[in-house]
Design an enzyme around this catalytic site. Structure first.
Site, PDB file in Angstrom:
ATOM      1  CD  GLU A 155    -128.259  22.886 -37.085  1.00 29.95           C
ATOM      2  OE1 GLU A 155    -128.481  21.899 -37.838  1.00 29.95           O
ATOM      3  OE2 GLU A 155    -127.137  23.402 -36.970  1.00 29.95           O
TER       4      GLU A 155
ATOM      5  CG  HIS B  78    -124.307  24.823 -40.788  1.00 28.63           C
ATOM      6  ND1 HIS B  78    -125.652  25.049 -41.006  1.00 28.63           N
ATOM      7  CD2 HIS B  78    -124.242  23.699 -40.018  1.00 28.63           C
ATOM      8  CE1 HIS B  78    -126.355  24.105 -40.409  1.00 28.63           C
ATOM      9  NE2 HIS B  78    -125.542  23.288 -39.798  1.00 28.63           N
TER      10      HIS B  78
END
Length: 241
Positions: A135, A168
């Site tokens: 990420e 997310h």
């Protein structure tokens, strides 16, 4: 954005959507349904990280050419500071969501991840280590870094952090993810070392994994014991009165 960075983004998207065919592959091999998500993500994220690191070989070879790059000692200090900054940003954003916006505390996304980790414990490695590294490469090094060349910190930081939050899929906690994304972006700009936000991100996720998965039973037992002692103390005080 150079071609290598586009391939990193494509690799990330393939990882995210590979669960669709991956679940059928593992099911065909006889893997238990509740273990499929965790097992496939361990496979997909591990392969994805290797591919990304190979794509970043030139960046790693040329890292000494980056201007105003902090020393290793300062990077270590900022890594430690960054951990506390990330925790502070997370809890400050959660407080705003709860008190001002009226959202219930907690994250459904985290609860789902905890369930998968309990079904396939090796999945914790993805949650705590591999996932944060990927990420930070994607959202800070590639996306934020590319935007920061064209815009100021706040525009680049907010845009990349919103994308980070949206990926997310936990839109109730959009503010929390955005605040953390901005914190990681600040650490990256401040030190010019992607390893610094990586360390802070790993620390946050590792803490959550340890508290909610590895030591969850022990912590619950301690809480129950504390509540029992508290009740006995209150009964004792009530008897004296």
């Amino acid at each position: 954005m150079n071609r290598r960075y586009w391939w990193i983004i494509i690799t990330f998207l393939i990882i995210q959507f590979s669960i669709l065919p991956g679940q059928y592959i593992l099911y065909w091999f006889g893997v238990e349904i509740e273990r499929i998500f965790g097992m496939w993500n361990v496979i997909a994220f591990s392969i994805g990280l290797v591919i990304m690191l190979l794509l970043l070989r030139k960046d790693m070879q040329d890292r000494h050419l980056v201007r105003d790059r902090t020393s290793r000692g300062d990077a270590l200090i900022w890594s430690i500071i960054g951990i506390f900054m990330a925790f502070a940003a997370q809890y400050a954003a959660a407080f705003v969501q709860m008190v001002i916006l009226g959202f219930e505390p907690g994250s459904e996304n985290t609860e789902i991840i905890v369930e998968f980790a309990q079904a396939f414990p090796l999945f914790i490695i993805v949650v705590a280590i591999i996932g944060p590294i990927i990420e930070e490469i994607v959202f800070r090094l590639v996306i934020f870094g590319s935007l920061y060349k064209r815009f100021n910190f706040w525009i680049a930081g907010i845009l990349s952090s919103l994308i980070f939050a949206a990926m997310h899929g936990d839109f109730q906690n959009l503010l929390v993810y955005t605040a953390m994304g901005l914190t990681f972006a600040f650490l990256y700009v401040k030190t010019k070392r992607i390893i610094v936000p990586i360390i802070a991100h790993v620390a946050i996720n590792l803490f959550v994994a340890l508290v909610q998965v590895v030591f969850a039973d022990q912590i619950n037992d301690m809480i129950n014991e504390f509540e029992e002692v508290q009740q006995q103390v209150l009964l004792f005080i009530g008897g004296l009165l």
